[in-house]
Every structure is written in structure tokens, then in C-alpha cells.
Design a protein around this motif. Structure first.
Motif, PDB file in Angstrom:
ATOM      1  N   VAL A 123      31.190 -56.885  82.305  1.00  8.69           N
ATOM      2  CA  VAL A 123      29.693 -55.910  81.983  1.00  8.69           C
ATOM      3  C   VAL A 123      28.267 -56.508  83.859  1.00  8.69           C
ATOM      4  CG1 VAL A 123      28.084 -56.497  80.750  1.00  8.69           C
ATOM      5  CG2 VAL A 123      30.347 -56.751  79.707  1.00  8.69           C
ATOM      6  N   GLU A 124      28.312 -55.785  83.856  1.00  9.58           N
ATOM      7  CA  GLU A 124      27.453 -55.528  85.139  1.00  9.58           C
ATOM      8  C   GLU A 124      26.121 -55.072  84.385  1.00  9.58           C
ATOM      9  OE1 GLU A 124      29.059 -52.499  87.603  1.00  9.58           O
ATOM     10  OE2 GLU A 124      30.514 -53.145  87.653  1.00  9.58           O
ATOM     11  N   GLU A 125      26.132 -54.847  83.754  1.00 11.36           N
ATOM     12  CA  GLU A 125      24.141 -54.434  83.012  1.00 11.36           C
ATOM     13  C   GLU A 125      23.850 -55.817  82.910  1.00 11.36           C
ATOM     14  OE1 GLU A 125      27.477 -53.320  81.482  1.00 11.36           O
ATOM     15  OE2 GLU A 125      26.658 -50.994  82.707  1.00 11.36           O
ATOM     16  N   GLU A 126      22.358 -56.179  82.906  1.00 13.53           N
ATOM     17  CA  GLU A 126      21.828 -57.517  82.346  1.00 13.53           C
ATOM     18  C   GLU A 126      21.378 -57.302  81.272  1.00 13.53           C
ATOM     19  OE1 GLU A 126      17.830 -56.647  84.489  1.00 13.53           O
ATOM     20  OE2 GLU A 126      18.545 -57.169  86.200  1.00 13.53           O
ATOM     21  N   SER A 127      21.396 -56.525  79.552  1.00 23.93           N
ATOM     22  CA  SER A 127      22.116 -56.688  78.267  1.00 23.93           C
ATOM     23  C   SER A 127      23.395 -56.424  78.061  1.00 23.93           C
ATOM     24  CB  SER A 127      20.862 -56.425  77.763  1.00 23.93           C
ATOM     25  OG  SER A 127      20.727 -54.639  77.796  1.00 23.93           O
ATOM     26  N   VAL A 128      23.439 -56.480  76.940  1.00 24.85           N
ATOM     27  CA  VAL A 128      24.420 -56.323  76.138  1.00 24.85           C
ATOM     28  C   VAL A 128      24.882 -56.620  74.707  1.00 24.85           C
ATOM     29  CG1 VAL A 128      26.182 -58.508  75.951  1.00 24.85           C
ATOM     30  CG2 VAL A 128      26.973 -56.336  76.302  1.00 24.85           C
ATOM     31  N   ALA A 129      25.637 -55.127  74.236  1.00 19.85           N
ATOM     32  CA  ALA A 129      25.182 -54.672  72.686  1.00 19.85           C
ATOM     33  C   ALA A 129      26.097 -55.884  71.685  1.00 19.85           C
ATOM     34  CB  ALA A 129      25.462 -53.241  72.062  1.00 19.85           C
ATOM     35  N   VAL A 130      25.678 -56.725  70.375  1.00 18.52           N
ATOM     36  CA  VAL A 130      25.649 -57.434  70.059  1.00 18.52           C
ATOM     37  C   VAL A 130      26.000 -57.693  68.428  1.00 18.52           C
ATOM     38  CG1 VAL A 130      25.433 -59.707  71.707  1.00 18.52           C
ATOM     39  CG2 VAL A 130      24.091 -58.956  70.168  1.00 18.52           C
ATOM     40  N   ALA A 131      25.243 -56.669  68.401  1.00 23.40           N
ATOM     41  CA  ALA A 131      25.568 -55.719  66.478  1.00 23.40           C
ATOM     42  C   ALA A 131      24.702 -54.705  66.162  1.00 23.40           C
ATOM     43  CB  ALA A 131      24.002 -56.759  66.162  1.00 23.40           C
ATOM     44  N   VAL A 132      25.285 -53.884  65.583  1.00 23.10           N
ATOM     45  CA  VAL A 132      24.777 -52.638  65.316  1.00 23.10           C
ATOM     46  C   VAL A 132      23.689 -52.973  64.024  1.00 23.10           C
ATOM     47  CG1 VAL A 132      25.482 -49.840  64.406  1.00 23.10           C
ATOM     48  CG2 VAL A 132      26.682 -51.512  66.227  1.00 23.10           C
ATOM     49  N   PHE A 133      22.579 -51.498  64.050  1.00 23.63           N
ATOM     50  CA  PHE A 133      21.859 -52.663  62.261  1.00 23.63           C
ATOM     51  C   PHE A 133      20.765 -50.890  62.205  1.00 23.63           C
ATOM     52  CE2 PHE A 133      19.867 -54.802  65.736  1.00 23.63           C
ATOM     53  CZ  PHE A 133      18.830 -54.699  65.521  1.00 23.63           C
ATOM     54  N   THR A 134      20.101 -50.829  60.967  1.00 22.17           N
ATOM     55  CA  THR A 134      18.912 -49.831  61.459  1.00 22.17           C
ATOM     56  C   THR A 134      17.324 -51.174  60.923  1.00 22.17           C
ATOM     57  OG1 THR A 134      21.055 -48.185  60.302  1.00 22.17           O
ATOM     58  CG2 THR A 134      18.297 -48.503  60.183  1.00 22.17           C
ATOM     59  N   ALA A 135      16.974 -50.729  60.959  1.00 20.74           N
ATOM     60  CA  ALA A 135      14.849 -51.555  61.561  1.00 20.74           C
ATOM     61  C   ALA A 135      15.656 -51.299  59.739  1.00 20.74           C
ATOM     62  CB  ALA A 135      14.169 -51.338  62.051  1.00 20.74           C
ATOM     63  N   PRO A 136      15.174 -52.643  59.256  1.00 19.22           N
ATOM     64  CA  PRO A 136      14.203 -52.937  57.876  1.00 19.22           C
ATOM     65  C   PRO A 136      12.993 -51.744  57.747  1.00 19.22           C
ATOM     66  CG  PRO A 136      13.823 -55.074  58.466  1.00 19.22           C
ATOM     67  CD  PRO A 136      14.403 -53.835  59.692  1.00 19.22           C
ATOM     68  N   VAL A 137      12.723 -50.855  56.014  1.00 18.37           N
ATOM     69  CA  VAL A 137      11.339 -50.432  55.764  1.00 18.37           C
ATOM     70  C   VAL A 137      10.099 -51.774  55.897  1.00 18.37           C
ATOM     71  CG1 VAL A 137      10.691 -48.796  54.645  1.00 18.37           C
ATOM     72  CG2 VAL A 137      13.102 -48.970  55.234  1.00 18.37           C
ATOM     73  N   VAL A 138       9.726 -51.644  56.887  1.00 18.28           N
ATOM     74  CA  VAL A 138       8.419 -52.508  56.294  1.00 18.28           C
ATOM     75  C   VAL A 138       7.494 -51.936  56.377  1.00 18.28           C
ATOM     76  CG1 VAL A 138       9.173 -54.558  57.231  1.00 18.28           C
ATOM     77  CG2 VAL A 138       8.198 -53.081  59.080  1.00 18.28           C
ATOM     78  N   GLU A 139       6.208 -52.358  55.941  1.00 16.24           N
ATOM     79  CA  GLU A 139       4.402 -52.191  56.609  1.00 16.24           C
ATOM     80  C   GLU A 139       4.481 -51.497  57.713  1.00 16.24           C
ATOM     81  OE1 GLU A 139       2.676 -50.513  53.707  1.00 16.24           O
ATOM     82  OE2 GLU A 139       4.979 -51.659  52.153  1.00 16.24           O
TER      83      GLU A 139
END
Length: 459
Positions: free
Chosen positions: A61-77
């Protein structure tokens, strides 16, 4: 290829879990106040799911961040704000962005904190939690846990390294590592006599380092006594100029940072063992030990031998008449040499202290491991045998060891047992047991020059 120092820096960072508070405040207009909602109850009101990602190798990994999860943000107000945190093995908490990424350095530090930096894949239990903040109220919605597989970034440190070159007459001399676990302690050391001619005058010398797999290490600056190691077949040998200010050389290599250091020592805690086949001290076998007077080693002797205090006869020698206590040593008619009754490899132990003046020469029939670190424990009938490898000139075995204590015994005899520590062996009968910190399968090797190394398999 020169070792990348920047990529080798490992800093272990302990991340504090965010403090979560729940205060009484309206969730939004027209909705009843959630005063009775604690965080656990709030989790049931918010739907949040997350899934894992493919195994991550941080060395790639050369990038400064890396994916650790796949999700959809919960629906909130609309007025609510979202943030995410991930807990790994219920030990370390990481901040996750809204795309499922964490800082690469933070993930590296987290794995290192839990497991260490050994570059093998680690499977961790990951729980990603969404935090919904409305005013001063924060609600937690943890997703179902999943497995996150991560290999930390670290150089591959092999279990053994050898010194070779003119400094050692082109013989491979093993470095010592006091831990046995090279990722817990990546520092290797070796001390050898300075290279001399037959008159004992120190000569120019050079050396390279070879790993157990055959990789060669040298330097770009051949004459520097400290610097960065370079791993390539045509790397320059490290050179040590002649001088009268040193008698032995201590070499230290740091395989996590890829550096070396050469120290010139004004003393030499060695005894040389010239034998009748050559009577040449300067390239003969040596004994070593805890100090200049209590020494041991394994030496091939056909008949006669003597001991010298330096790499030439000019420094003085020790013959049969010097010792007041002798075992396995016979006199030679007409001179002060010592001799053995038959040819073989002998375990020589010498005590030159004035109140002792002892020497013993025991022909080696067997060498084994004994102690609660071994599979047979301290049972003298269950010693782990170490057969002799004539090609490598060592006694060797591959066995499972626990994090405990052991000794090496010659001929199943406590009087010829070796203890101390992995980087400072001691053949004195009352020496401490050798302590092993990390359990695992090891290849154990004891060389003719008395160096004991443990190579941890399947790092």
C-alpha cells in the motif's frame, strides 16, 4: 536495492476510544424526546450494516489511507452528523472515514500493537460502529462483526545471518540474537578476532553478511565503519583498516532499520588452538567464553595441540605443565604439548584463573537439548538429539520449543552442559539456564566455534 528507511519506521500508537455521552435533548422537532434511549437502545433504532474487504498487505500500500470496510451510511435526520470508528480484536480503536478508509499508518500501528510487526497475515475481529450525533446526544449503531485480514509492513528478517570474508578466513561465522524471535529483537551481533598475519600483526580485512537463504548484504561506502546495509549480489564489502589499536572486532546489525556498526575492541577474549597438523595459531580454531580466562569450544583434534593467548606464538602459550587439573588430556614425551587419546571433535573447556588452571577435553559423542522449553522437559532420558552436520560443521535439529528454559548438553552429562544466554553462552557448570522468550518451531544449530543460533521457522 537499498533498504527504505522511511518505510521501516514503526511507531506503535495507542488510540483512545471516543468517550460517548448521552444527554437529554430533542432528536428533532415533532419527535418525542429520547430521554429513555441509552446507546444500546439507540442501536436498535438505527439500521447500519458493514462488510469486510479483501485481505490487505500493507507492504503493497503506497497511499496514505486504505479501505477496511464497505457500508452505506445509515439514514438519519438532516441535522444529525455521522462518524465511524472500528474496534479490532476489542483492543484498538481506529477512526474510519465516510468511505470506509482508515489512515494506513494507523492500521499498521494497530496491527503492530496487537500482534507485533512480523509480516504475516493477521485475522482480526472487526466491529465498525456508526455514531449519530444530534446536538449533545450521541447514539451508537454497531454493525455485525466481520474478519479483517491484514499483513503489516516490515522487512523480511531471516532467522540467521553469517559473517564472511577475509576477516573470518572466508568461513561463515554466525551472528548471535539474544531473543530467538528476530521481530521481537532484530539486533544481531558477532565478535571475532582481528585478522592478523602469522606474527600477530593486525591486517586490513573486509567482510560481507549473508542470510540463511543466501542473500548478500554489503554497503555503498566500503570504508565506513557504520552505515546502511545494501542487499545486492555486487554490494561492496565493508572494509576494516589495519591498526595497532584493536585486537578484536564487534559487528552489530539492525535488520529492522538495515544498518551496521563496527567496533574495534582493544582486547580479545579468545584462546587459539593450534594443532599438530599445522601448528599455525593465526588461522586455527578459537575458544571463547564469558571472559578472557573461562573459555570453551568444539575443536577437531587428531593428536597433539596447544593453546595460545593470541593469534601468534609471540603472545605466549599454555601447555600441559601449565594446568594443575586435567581431564582427557595426556602429556607428550619430550615437549610441553598436550594430546588426546584418539582423533575426533572435542569439547574443550579451559579455566585460566590462578586458583583453578583447569583443562578438560571430552570427545563428543552426542549433543542434545534439555529443559522445560523442550518437548522432553528435564527428563534426562528424553533429551532432544542434535545430529552433526559435517557440511555445515554444526550440530542441528528442528524441534518445537516453548517460552521457557533449556541447556545444551554434551554426551548427556551435566558437567559438559552449556547455559548462559543466547548471546553470551557459558560452559561453567553452574551457569544459568538459557531463556527462550517466544514459543514456536525452531531450527537449533550449535557450531564448532561455540555459537548457538535459533532460527524460528514459519515466522
Amino acid at each position: 536495492m537499498q533498504i527504505d528507511m522511511k518505510k521501516l519506521s514503526i511507531y506503535i500508537t495507542v488510540l483512545l476510544a471516543a468517550a460517548l455521552t448521552a444527554c437529554n435533548e430533542d432528536f428533532n422537532e415533532g419527535v418525542a424526546s429520547p430521554q429513555s434511549y441509552g446507546q444500546e437502545e439507540a442501536a436498535g433504532k438505527i439500521t447500519f450494516t458493514a462488510t469486510g474487504v479483501d485481505p490487505i498487505n500493507l507492504g503493497n500500500v503506497e497511499e496514505e489511507s486504505v479501505a477496511v470496510a464497505v457500508f452505506t451510511a445509515p439514514v438519519v435526520e438532516e441535522e444529525a452528523t455521522l462518524s465511524y470508528k472500528m474496534k479490532l480484536d476489542n483492543k484498538v480503536t481506529l477512526t474510519v472515514d465516510d468511505k470506509g478508509y482508515v489512515a494506513t499508518e494507523d492500521l499498521q500501528n494497530a496491527v503492530a500493537q496487537i500482534y507485533g510487526i512480523r509480516p504475516v497475515e493477521r485475522t482480526m475481529n472487526a466491529v465498525l460502529t456508526a455514531y449519530v450525533a444530534v446536538g449533545k446526544t450521541v447514539y451508537a449503531a454497531p454493525a455485525e462483526s466481520y474478519e479483517l485480514k491484514v499483513t503489516p509492513e516490515a522487512p523480511v528478517i531471516e532467522g540467521a545471518y553469517y559473517l564472511t570474508g577475509s576477516l573470518t578466513f572466508d568461513k561463515a561465522v554466525a551472528f548471535s540474537n539474544k531473543s530467538g524471535d528476530v521481530y521481537a529483537n532484530p539486533i544481531f551481533t558477532v565478535t571475532v578476532p582481528a585478522l592478523t598475519n602469522s606474527d600477530g600483526v593486525v591486517q586490513d580485512s573486509e567482510f560481507t553478511i549473508q542470510s540463511v537463504s543466501g542473500k548478500k548484504y554489503g554497503t555503498l561506502q566500503a570504508e565506513a565503519l557504520e552505515g546502511n546495509l545494501v542487499q545486492k549480489d555486487d554490494a561492496n564489502a565493508i572494509q576494516i583498516p589495519a591498526g595497532n589499536d584493536y585486537k578484536s572486532i564487534k559487528i552489530t546489525i539492525d535488520m529492522i532499520n538495515g544498518t551496521y556498526e563496527v567496533e574495534k575492541l582493544p582486547y580479545a577474549n579468545f584462546l587459539w588452538v593450534p594443532v599438530s597438523s599445522s601448528w599455525s595459531p593465526y588461522n586455527s580454531a578459537t575458544l571463547s567464553g564469558v571472559d578472557a580466562k573461562l573459555q570453551f569450544g568444539m575443536v577437531s583434534i587428531e593428536k597433539e595441540f596447544k593453546l595460545t593467548a593470541s593469534s601468534s606464538w609471540n603472545g605466549g602459550d599454555y601447555g600441559y605443565s601449565y594446568f594443575t587439573t586435567r581431564k582427557g588430556v595426556l602429556p607428550v614425551e619430550g615437549n610441553d604439548n598436550m594430546q588426546v587419546s584418539e582423533a575426533g571433535i572435542y569439547f574443550l573447556k579451559v579455566n585460566l584463573y590462578d586458583d583453578k588452571k583447569e583443562i578438560s577435553a571430552v570427545k563428543i559423542n552426542s549433543i542434545g537439548l534439555i529443559g522445560d522449553a523442550t518437548v522432553g522437559g528435564w527428563d534426562t532420558d528424553a533429551e532432544t538429539n542434535m545430529p552433526y552436520d559435517d557440511t555445515e560443521k554444526c550440530w542441528s535439529t528442528t524441534t518445537t520449543l516453548s517460552a521457557n528454559h533449556f541447556k545444551v548438553r554434551i554426551n548427556k552429562d551435566w558437567n559438559t552442559a552449556i547455559g548462559g544466554s543466547l548471546d553470551a553462552l557459558n560452559a561453567d557448570g553452574g551457569a544459568d539456564n538459557i531463556k527462550l522468550d517466544t514459543p514456536g518451531e525452531y531450527t537449533v544449530k550449535l557450531y564448532l566455534n561455540g555459537r548457538l543460533i535459533l532460527i524460528k521457522n514459519n515466522n
